[in-house]
Design a protein around this motif. Structure first.
Motif, PDB file in Angstrom:
ATOM      1  N   ARG A   2       0.936  -1.229  -0.106  1.00  0.00           N
ATOM      2  CA  ARG A   2      -0.215   0.001  -0.093  1.00  0.00           C
ATOM      3  C   ARG A   2       0.809   1.339   0.043  1.00  0.00           C
ATOM      4  NH1 ARG A   2      -5.516   0.837   3.420  1.00  0.00           N
ATOM      5  NH2 ARG A   2      -6.148  -0.297   1.438  1.00  0.00           N
ATOM      6  N   ILE A   3       0.700   2.267  -1.030  1.00  0.00           N
ATOM      7  CA  ILE A   3       1.803   3.280  -1.154  1.00  0.00           C
ATOM      8  C   ILE A   3       0.973   4.488  -0.958  1.00  0.00           C
ATOM      9  CG2 ILE A   3       3.018   4.318  -2.770  1.00  0.00           C
ATOM     10  CD1 ILE A   3       3.698   1.835  -4.334  1.00  0.00           C
ATOM     11  N   LEU A   4       1.409   5.600  -0.309  1.00  0.00           N
ATOM     12  CA  LEU A   4       0.841   6.728  -0.096  1.00  0.00           C
ATOM     13  C   LEU A   4       1.873   7.768  -0.899  1.00  0.00           C
ATOM     14  CD1 LEU A   4      -0.888   9.192   1.313  1.00  0.00           C
ATOM     15  CD2 LEU A   4       0.620   8.992   3.156  1.00  0.00           C
ATOM     16  N   ILE A   5       1.201   8.458  -1.666  1.00  0.00           N
ATOM     17  CA  ILE A   5       2.036   9.690  -2.298  1.00  0.00           C
ATOM     18  C   ILE A   5       1.608  10.979  -1.727  1.00  0.00           C
ATOM     19  CG2 ILE A   5       2.181  10.679  -4.653  1.00  0.00           C
ATOM     20  CD1 ILE A   5       1.721   8.085  -6.006  1.00  0.00           C
ATOM     21  N   THR A   6       2.511  11.995  -1.725  1.00  0.00           N
ATOM     22  CA  THR A   6       2.325  13.374  -1.505  1.00  0.00           C
ATOM     23  C   THR A   6       3.231  14.053  -2.094  1.00  0.00           C
ATOM     24  OG1 THR A   6       1.880  14.934   0.461  1.00  0.00           O
ATOM     25  CG2 THR A   6       3.543  13.409   0.581  1.00  0.00           C
ATOM     26  N   GLY A  66      -3.251  22.306   3.356  1.00  0.00           N
ATOM     27  CA  GLY A  66      -2.348  22.062   4.597  1.00  0.00           C
ATOM     28  C   GLY A  66      -0.916  22.086   3.676  1.00  0.00           C
ATOM     29  N   THR A  67       0.071  21.493   4.537  1.00  0.00           N
ATOM     30  CA  THR A  67       1.317  21.418   4.275  1.00  0.00           C
ATOM     31  C   THR A  67       1.696  20.121   3.902  1.00  0.00           C
ATOM     32  OG1 THR A  67       2.264  20.809   6.412  1.00  0.00           O
ATOM     33  CG2 THR A  67       2.161  23.218   5.791  1.00  0.00           C
ATOM     34  N   PRO A  68       2.642  19.660   3.113  1.00  0.00           N
ATOM     35  CA  PRO A  68       3.009  18.123   2.899  1.00  0.00           C
ATOM     36  C   PRO A  68       2.918  17.437   4.424  1.00  0.00           C
ATOM     37  CG  PRO A  68       4.430  19.348   1.586  1.00  0.00           C
ATOM     38  CD  PRO A  68       3.792  20.320   2.559  1.00  0.00           C
ATOM     39  N   THR A  69       3.428  18.035   5.436  1.00  0.00           N
ATOM     40  CA  THR A  69       3.405  17.281   6.657  1.00  0.00           C
ATOM     41  C   THR A  69       2.200  17.078   6.966  1.00  0.00           C
ATOM     42  OG1 THR A  69       5.741  18.279   7.304  1.00  0.00           O
ATOM     43  CG2 THR A  69       4.188  17.639   9.036  1.00  0.00           C
ATOM     44  N   ASP A  70       1.238  18.097   7.080  1.00  0.00           N
ATOM     45  CA  ASP A  70      -0.185  17.889   7.442  1.00  0.00           C
ATOM     46  C   ASP A  70      -0.711  16.714   6.717  1.00  0.00           C
ATOM     47  OD1 ASP A  70      -0.102  20.016   8.960  1.00  0.00           O
ATOM     48  OD2 ASP A  70      -0.549  21.232   7.380  1.00  0.00           O
ATOM     49  N   CYS A  71      -0.372  16.601   5.199  1.00  0.00           N
ATOM     50  CA  CYS A  71      -1.013  15.626   4.143  1.00  0.00           C
ATOM     51  C   CYS A  71      -0.732  14.281   4.757  1.00  0.00           C
ATOM     52  CB  CYS A  71      -0.480  15.821   2.851  1.00  0.00           C
ATOM     53  SG  CYS A  71      -1.121  17.290   2.082  1.00  0.00           S
ATOM     54  N   VAL A  72       0.696  13.966   5.225  1.00  0.00           N
ATOM     55  CA  VAL A  72       0.950  12.484   5.707  1.00  0.00           C
ATOM     56  C   VAL A  72       0.357  12.288   6.792  1.00  0.00           C
ATOM     57  CG1 VAL A  72       2.980  11.396   6.108  1.00  0.00           C
ATOM     58  CG2 VAL A  72       3.141  12.818   4.460  1.00  0.00           C
ATOM     59  N   ILE A  73       0.263  13.333   7.901  1.00  0.00           N
ATOM     60  CA  ILE A  73      -0.512  12.823   9.132  1.00  0.00           C
ATOM     61  C   ILE A  73      -2.113  12.657   9.027  1.00  0.00           C
ATOM     62  CG2 ILE A  73      -1.060  14.002  11.230  1.00  0.00           C
ATOM     63  CD1 ILE A  73       1.517  15.570  11.223  1.00  0.00           C
ATOM     64  N   MET A  74      -2.619  13.551   8.135  1.00  0.00           N
ATOM     65  CA  MET A  74      -3.992  13.416   7.708  1.00  0.00           C
ATOM     66  C   MET A  74      -4.120  11.689   7.053  1.00  0.00           C
ATOM     67  SD  MET A  74      -7.285  14.199   7.707  1.00  0.00           S
ATOM     68  CE  MET A  74      -7.040  16.088   7.931  1.00  0.00           C
ATOM     69  N   MET A  76      -2.228   9.068   7.159  1.00  0.00           N
ATOM     70  CA  MET A  76      -2.044   8.053   8.243  1.00  0.00           C
ATOM     71  C   MET A  76      -2.913   7.970   9.426  1.00  0.00           C
ATOM     72  SD  MET A  76       2.049   7.950   7.606  1.00  0.00           S
ATOM     73  CE  MET A  76       2.384   6.284   8.406  1.00  0.00           C
ATOM     74  N   LYS A  77      -3.530   9.108   9.942  1.00  0.00           N
ATOM     75  CA  LYS A  77      -4.435   9.150  11.023  1.00  0.00           C
ATOM     76  C   LYS A  77      -5.944   9.125  10.760  1.00  0.00           C
ATOM     77  CE  LYS A  77      -0.562   9.456  13.964  1.00  0.00           C
ATOM     78  NZ  LYS A  77      -0.327   8.264  14.793  1.00  0.00           N
ATOM     79  N   SER A  78      -6.068   9.357   9.558  1.00  0.00           N
ATOM     80  CA  SER A  78      -7.626   9.653   9.247  1.00  0.00           C
ATOM     81  C   SER A  78      -7.906   8.940   7.918  1.00  0.00           C
ATOM     82  CB  SER A  78      -7.933  11.064   9.252  1.00  0.00           C
ATOM     83  OG  SER A  78      -9.134  11.251   9.034  1.00  0.00           O
ATOM     84  N   VAL A  79      -7.130   9.116   6.895  1.00  0.00           N
ATOM     85  CA  VAL A  79      -7.916   8.836   5.546  1.00  0.00           C
ATOM     86  C   VAL A  79      -7.498   7.181   5.256  1.00  0.00           C
ATOM     87  CG1 VAL A  79      -7.479   9.066   2.840  1.00  0.00           C
ATOM     88  CG2 VAL A  79      -7.537  11.121   4.557  1.00  0.00           C
ATOM     89  N   MET A  80      -6.506   6.748   5.762  1.00  0.00           N
ATOM     90  CA  MET A  80      -5.941   5.174   5.237  1.00  0.00           C
ATOM     91  C   MET A  80      -6.336   4.541   6.446  1.00  0.00           C
ATOM     92  SD  MET A  80      -2.833   6.091   2.934  1.00  0.00           S
ATOM     93  CE  MET A  80      -2.350   4.389   2.486  1.00  0.00           C
ATOM     94  N   PRO A  84      -0.164   3.132   4.930  1.00  0.00           N
ATOM     95  CA  PRO A  84       0.725   2.722   3.793  1.00  0.00           C
ATOM     96  C   PRO A  84       2.056   1.952   4.611  1.00  0.00           C
ATOM     97  CG  PRO A  84       1.185   5.062   4.706  1.00  0.00           C
ATOM     98  CD  PRO A  84       0.022   4.663   5.238  1.00  0.00           C
ATOM     99  N   ASP A  85       2.498   1.129   3.576  1.00  0.00           N
ATOM    100  CA  ASP A  85       3.731   0.502   3.484  1.00  0.00           C
ATOM    101  C   ASP A  85       4.943   1.152   3.181  1.00  0.00           C
ATOM    102  OD1 ASP A  85       2.458  -2.251   4.426  1.00  0.00           O
ATOM    103  OD2 ASP A  85       1.687  -1.995   2.423  1.00  0.00           O
ATOM    104  N   LEU A  86       4.477   2.383   2.394  1.00  0.00           N
ATOM    105  CA  LEU A  86       5.651   3.006   1.694  1.00  0.00           C
ATOM    106  C   LEU A  86       4.986   4.512   1.401  1.00  0.00           C
ATOM    107  CD1 LEU A  86       8.477   3.294   0.094  1.00  0.00           C
ATOM    108  CD2 LEU A  86       7.156   2.675  -1.813  1.00  0.00           C
ATOM    109  N   VAL A  87       5.827   5.519   1.811  1.00  0.00           N
ATOM    110  CA  VAL A  87       5.315   6.959   1.521  1.00  0.00           C
ATOM    111  C   VAL A  87       6.620   7.508   0.336  1.00  0.00           C
ATOM    112  CG1 VAL A  87       5.243   9.142   2.232  1.00  0.00           C
ATOM    113  CG2 VAL A  87       4.623   7.301   3.950  1.00  0.00           C
ATOM    114  N   LEU A  88       5.875   7.983  -0.555  1.00  0.00           N
ATOM    115  CA  LEU A  88       6.619   8.385  -1.731  1.00  0.00           C
ATOM    116  C   LEU A  88       6.108   9.867  -1.838  1.00  0.00           C
ATOM    117  CD1 LEU A  88       6.340   5.946  -4.703  1.00  0.00           C
ATOM    118  CD2 LEU A  88       8.264   6.173  -2.820  1.00  0.00           C
TER     119      LEU A  88
END
Length: 254
Positions: A2-6, A66-74, A76-80, A84-88
């Motif tokens: 499972r991959i997260l992109i931001t 929001g910022t890229p940091t906000d996006c990753v937190i959102m 991993m903590k809410s949307v998915m 993810p197994d990998l963040v790109l």
């Protein structure tokens, strides 16, 4: 997988579309949570004084004010769920090497993924500015070469608190000379202040980039891409200068 992109260039950036295609060559479970607008240069910043507003584009694609940091937190903590197994993070329009790493929202997206315990990779593409035509980005380089490179990097075990910063050179894909594992280089400071005046004569200011010299260390990221190589730099979250700890302790004795 499972991959997260931001990214930091925003949800409509061409580099994000390129990275989505690259990610889908690795997995059919690709999620995108990216800033609603360009967040370049915001580094590892958080949005604390305003609400985060999330816009759903499709089942696995979201834009966040929001910022890229906000996006990753959102993500991993809410949307998915599960996460993810990998963040790109990327593909950034422009290199993120040397001291620019400290300003980069692209690198920050990978930093946040690393802080949250997920293997994370920042990806950037160098380019040339042509006066008459503006920025000329060779997206085909990263789109052609990134899939095989990422397959190898994903299998590399990394120590806790370590992320990878990958930069692709400004040349045709078939001109890339190879891949070098590099260290973070150094450049002279290239930011200046340009003063202008508005319609009423009041001053306002722009931060302006300029040409910068760099120290040509043999193993540096900037030298690698300048010579036509892909640069892979392992970065760590621990900023402690361990070699100086004893020196400071001795100075404070007594």
């Amino acid at each position: 997988m499972r991959i997260l992109i931001t990214n930091d260039d925003g949800i409509h950036a061409e580099g994000l579309e390129v990275l989505a295609r690259v990610a889908r060559s690795l997995s059919d479970d690709v999620w995108i949570v990216a800033p609603e607008t360009d967040q370049s240069g915001l580094a590892h910043s958080l949005t604390l004084s305003e609400p985060l507003r999330l816009r759903k584009i499709d089942d696995k694609t979201f834009a966040l004010r929001g910022t890229p940091t906000d996006c990753v937190i959102m993500a991993m903590k809410s949307v998915m769920n599960p996460g993810p197994d990998l963040v790109l993070s990327g593909v950034n329009a422009g290199q993120n090497v040397a001291d620019d790493v400290t300003y980069s929202g692209t690198v920050a997206g990978a930093m946040e993924g690393t802080l949250l315990g997920v293997k994370s990779i920042a990806i950037s593409q160098a380019y040339t500015t042509v006066h008459a035509e503006g920025r000329m980005l060779p997206w085909a380089v990263v789109e052609t070469l990134a899939p095989d490179l990422l397959k190898k990097l994903v299998d590399v075990p990394l120590p806790r608190g370590t992320l990878l910063n990958v930069n692709f050179p400004n040349c045709a894909a078939d001109e890339v000379k190879g891949v070098l594992v590099t260290e973070q280089g150094q450049m002279t400071h290239g930011l200046s202040i340009e003063e202008r005046k508005d319609g009423r004569g009041f001053p306002y200011f722009w931060l302006k980039f300029g040409r910068r010299d760099f120290s040509p260390e043999s193993d540096s990221d900037i030298k690698a891409i300048s010579n036509g190589y892909i640069s892979v730099t392992p970065l760590k979250l621990d900023l402690t200068h361990h070699a100086v700890q004893d020196q400071i302790a001795k100075a404070l004795e007594g």
